[in-house]
Motif scaffolding. Structure first.
Motif, PDB file in Angstrom:
ATOM      1  N   ASP A 147       0.757  -1.204   0.181  1.00 40.18           N
ATOM      2  CA  ASP A 147       0.051   0.031   0.046  1.00 40.18           C
ATOM      3  C   ASP A 147       0.910   1.251  -0.208  1.00 40.18           C
ATOM      4  N   VAL A 148       1.940   1.144   0.869  1.00 46.23           N
ATOM      5  CA  VAL A 148       2.842   2.341   0.982  1.00 46.23           C
ATOM      6  C   VAL A 148       3.478   2.554  -0.397  1.00 46.23           C
ATOM      7  N   LEU A 149       4.005   1.467  -0.947  1.00 45.99           N
ATOM      8  CA  LEU A 149       4.805   1.436  -2.189  1.00 45.99           C
ATOM      9  C   LEU A 149       3.859   2.184  -3.205  1.00 45.99           C
ATOM     10  N   GLY A 150       2.614   1.775  -3.286  1.00 43.41           N
ATOM     11  CA  GLY A 150       1.622   2.258  -4.499  1.00 43.41           C
ATOM     12  C   GLY A 150       1.424   3.850  -4.233  1.00 43.41           C
ATOM     13  N   ARG A 151       1.704   4.307  -3.217  1.00 41.72           N
ATOM     14  CA  ARG A 151       1.687   5.930  -3.060  1.00 41.72           C
ATOM     15  C   ARG A 151       2.677   6.715  -3.844  1.00 41.72           C
ATOM     16  N   TYR A 152       3.733   5.885  -4.048  1.00 39.26           N
ATOM     17  CA  TYR A 152       4.890   6.676  -4.679  1.00 39.26           C
ATOM     18  C   TYR A 152       4.746   6.352  -6.233  1.00 39.26           C
ATOM     19  N   PRO A 153       5.430   7.200  -6.972  1.00 40.10           N
ATOM     20  CA  PRO A 153       5.813   6.940  -8.378  1.00 40.10           C
ATOM     21  C   PRO A 153       6.528   5.552  -8.472  1.00 40.10           C
ATOM     22  N   ALA A 154       6.664   5.232  -9.618  1.00 38.23           N
ATOM     23  CA  ALA A 154       7.342   3.818  -9.920  1.00 38.23           C
ATOM     24  C   ALA A 154       8.895   4.070  -9.775  1.00 38.23           C
ATOM     25  N   ALA A 155       9.662   3.145  -9.489  1.00 35.67           N
ATOM     26  CA  ALA A 155      11.045   3.420  -9.164  1.00 35.67           C
ATOM     27  C   ALA A 155      11.699   3.925 -10.353  1.00 35.67           C
ATOM     28  N   PRO A 156      12.719   4.733  -9.988  1.00 37.75           N
ATOM     29  CA  PRO A 156      13.570   5.538 -11.115  1.00 37.75           C
ATOM     30  C   PRO A 156      14.221   4.610 -12.023  1.00 37.75           C
ATOM     31  N   PRO A 157      14.785   5.131 -13.055  1.00 40.77           N
ATOM     32  CA  PRO A 157      15.789   4.600 -13.825  1.00 40.77           C
ATOM     33  C   PRO A 157      17.073   4.703 -13.200  1.00 40.77           C
ATOM     34  N   GLY A 158      18.032   3.867 -13.946  1.00 41.18           N
ATOM     35  CA  GLY A 158      19.317   3.987 -13.226  1.00 41.18           C
ATOM     36  C   GLY A 158      19.852   2.966 -12.454  1.00 41.18           C
ATOM     37  N   ARG A 159      21.140   3.183 -11.737  1.00 38.98           N
ATOM     38  CA  ARG A 159      21.562   2.703 -10.520  1.00 38.98           C
ATOM     39  C   ARG A 159      21.980   1.483 -10.867  1.00 38.98           C
ATOM     40  N   GLY A 160      22.386   0.858 -12.025  1.00 39.47           N
ATOM     41  CA  GLY A 160      23.077  -0.286 -12.279  1.00 39.47           C
ATOM     42  C   GLY A 160      22.111  -1.475 -12.139  1.00 39.47           C
ATOM     43  N   ARG A 161      22.732  -2.760 -11.884  1.00 37.70           N
ATOM     44  CA  ARG A 161      22.145  -3.878 -11.485  1.00 37.70           C
ATOM     45  C   ARG A 161      21.244  -3.596 -10.226  1.00 37.70           C
ATOM     46  N   VAL A 162      21.713  -3.073  -9.368  1.00 40.34           N
ATOM     47  CA  VAL A 162      20.780  -3.021  -8.074  1.00 40.34           C
ATOM     48  C   VAL A 162      19.411  -2.192  -8.293  1.00 40.34           C
ATOM     49  N   GLY A 163      19.567  -1.116  -9.198  1.00 37.60           N
ATOM     50  CA  GLY A 163      18.476  -0.226  -9.903  1.00 37.60           C
ATOM     51  C   GLY A 163      17.589  -1.250 -10.375  1.00 37.60           C
ATOM     52  N   GLU A 164      18.032  -2.073 -11.325  1.00 35.22           N
ATOM     53  CA  GLU A 164      17.239  -3.043 -12.141  1.00 35.22           C
ATOM     54  C   GLU A 164      16.535  -3.884 -11.139  1.00 35.22           C
ATOM     55  N   LEU A 165      17.186  -4.329 -10.029  1.00 38.57           N
ATOM     56  CA  LEU A 165      16.662  -5.134  -9.155  1.00 38.57           C
ATOM     57  C   LEU A 165      15.159  -4.610  -8.481  1.00 38.57           C
ATOM     58  N   VAL A 166      15.411  -3.527  -7.954  1.00 38.58           N
ATOM     59  CA  VAL A 166      14.370  -2.659  -7.382  1.00 38.58           C
ATOM     60  C   VAL A 166      13.274  -2.341  -8.559  1.00 38.58           C
ATOM     61  N   ARG A 167      13.714  -2.047  -9.483  1.00 43.66           N
ATOM     62  CA  ARG A 167      12.373  -1.917 -10.546  1.00 43.66           C
ATOM     63  C   ARG A 167      12.044  -3.245 -10.686  1.00 43.66           C
ATOM     64  N   ARG A 168      12.330  -4.101 -10.933  1.00 48.23           N
ATOM     65  CA  ARG A 168      11.793  -5.614 -10.982  1.00 48.23           C
ATOM     66  C   ARG A 168      10.864  -5.901  -9.777  1.00 48.23           C
ATOM     67  N   LEU A 169      11.361  -5.649  -8.636  1.00 46.01           N
ATOM     68  CA  LEU A 169      10.664  -5.928  -7.399  1.00 46.01           C
ATOM     69  C   LEU A 169       9.558  -4.955  -7.318  1.00 46.01           C
ATOM     70  N   ASP A 170       9.688  -3.641  -7.741  1.00 40.84           N
ATOM     71  CA  ASP A 170       8.592  -2.669  -7.732  1.00 40.84           C
ATOM     72  C   ASP A 170       7.709  -3.167  -8.673  1.00 40.84           C
ATOM     73  N   THR A 171       7.943  -3.380  -9.783  1.00 44.13           N
ATOM     74  CA  THR A 171       7.023  -3.866 -10.809  1.00 44.13           C
ATOM     75  C   THR A 171       6.051  -4.952 -10.207  1.00 44.13           C
ATOM     76  N   SER A 172       6.811  -5.868  -9.831  1.00 46.36           N
ATOM     77  CA  SER A 172       6.032  -7.054  -9.379  1.00 46.36           C
ATOM     78  C   SER A 172       4.975  -6.876  -8.146  1.00 46.36           C
ATOM     79  N   LEU A 173       5.549  -5.950  -7.081  1.00 38.00           N
ATOM     80  CA  LEU A 173       4.641  -5.702  -5.954  1.00 38.00           C
ATOM     81  C   LEU A 173       3.505  -4.739  -6.528  1.00 38.00           C
ATOM     82  N   ARG A 174       3.622  -3.950  -7.348  1.00 38.72           N
ATOM     83  CA  ARG A 174       2.416  -3.133  -8.029  1.00 38.72           C
ATOM     84  C   ARG A 174       1.547  -3.934  -8.663  1.00 38.72           C
ATOM     85  N   GLY A 175       2.161  -4.925  -9.358  1.00 41.20           N
ATOM     86  CA  GLY A 175       1.167  -5.926 -10.036  1.00 41.20           C
ATOM     87  C   GLY A 175       0.383  -6.920  -9.242  1.00 41.20           C
ATOM     88  N   ARG A 176       0.673  -6.929  -8.002  1.00 37.18           N
ATOM     89  CA  ARG A 176      -0.063  -8.071  -6.958  1.00 37.18           C
ATOM     90  C   ARG A 176      -1.470  -7.837  -6.829  1.00 37.18           C
TER      91      ARG A 176
END
Length: 176
Positions: A147-176
């Motif tokens: 719920d809290v995550l959904g109040r924020y915009p989607a994860a930002p681009p960049g930050r290398g592999r860790v950023g990619e992992l953040v975005r992957r997790l962000d996308t999967s949680l928002r799609g739950r």
């Protein structure tokens, strides 16, 4: 810039999630840097807050100490240990998530999980290990975190592999 509503109980849930995600990676740090308890102290401070304790300067101090542990491990060429310390740093920092509706806040929610995932994949020399850990982290996120995550915009681009992992997790949680 707009603000979002964010209560103390929600911050505690975010910190608890971050601690749960970061703690398994401590084994990598402690294996490679025995006797250095700074990342564990950061996680313990975040856990104390998540369990109902006050949000004090001690949490920030331990986060900064975990930052120094991260840098020292990185400089020693201990990549997995370094990322494990960053995961602990992120767990302590989660207690200070800002109520600003900015994408840059998403790593404060999901960073501990992403850095732990990166630590495990660096240790295994296999990216699929990190992807699997992101899947585990997805399952650990309770309804308050989602719920809290959904109040924020989607994860930002960049930050290398860790950023990619953040975005992957962000996308999967928002799609739950």
């Amino acid at each position: 810039m707009s603000e979002i509503e964010l209560g103390t109980d929600e911050l505690r849930a975010i910190a608890a999630y971050a601690v749960t995600c970061a703690e398994p990676a401590l084994t990598l740090f402690e294996r490679d840097r025995p006797g250095d308890d700074r990342p564990r102290a950061a996680i313990d401070a975040a856990r104390a807050f998540a369990d109902g304790g006050p949000r004090t300067k001690a949490i920030r101090d331990r986060a900064w100490a975990a930052q120094r542990a991260y840098q020292e491990a990185r400089d020693a060429g201990q990549a997995a240990a370094s990322e494990a310390a960053r995961s602990a740093l992120a767990a302590a920092s989660a207690a200070y998530l800002h109520p600003l509706a900015k994408a840059t806040q998403v790593p404060h929610i999901l960073g501990a999980a992403a850095h732990a995932a990166r630590a495990f994949e660096l240790d295994a020399h296999e990216e699929t290990v990190g992807d699997e850990y992101v899947g585990k982290a997805r399952g650990l996120a309770g309804p308050v975190v989602v719920d809290v995550l959904g109040r924020y915009p989607a994860a930002p681009p960049g930050r290398g592999r860790v950023g990619e992992l953040v975005r992957r997790l962000d996308t999967s949680l928002r799609g739950r």
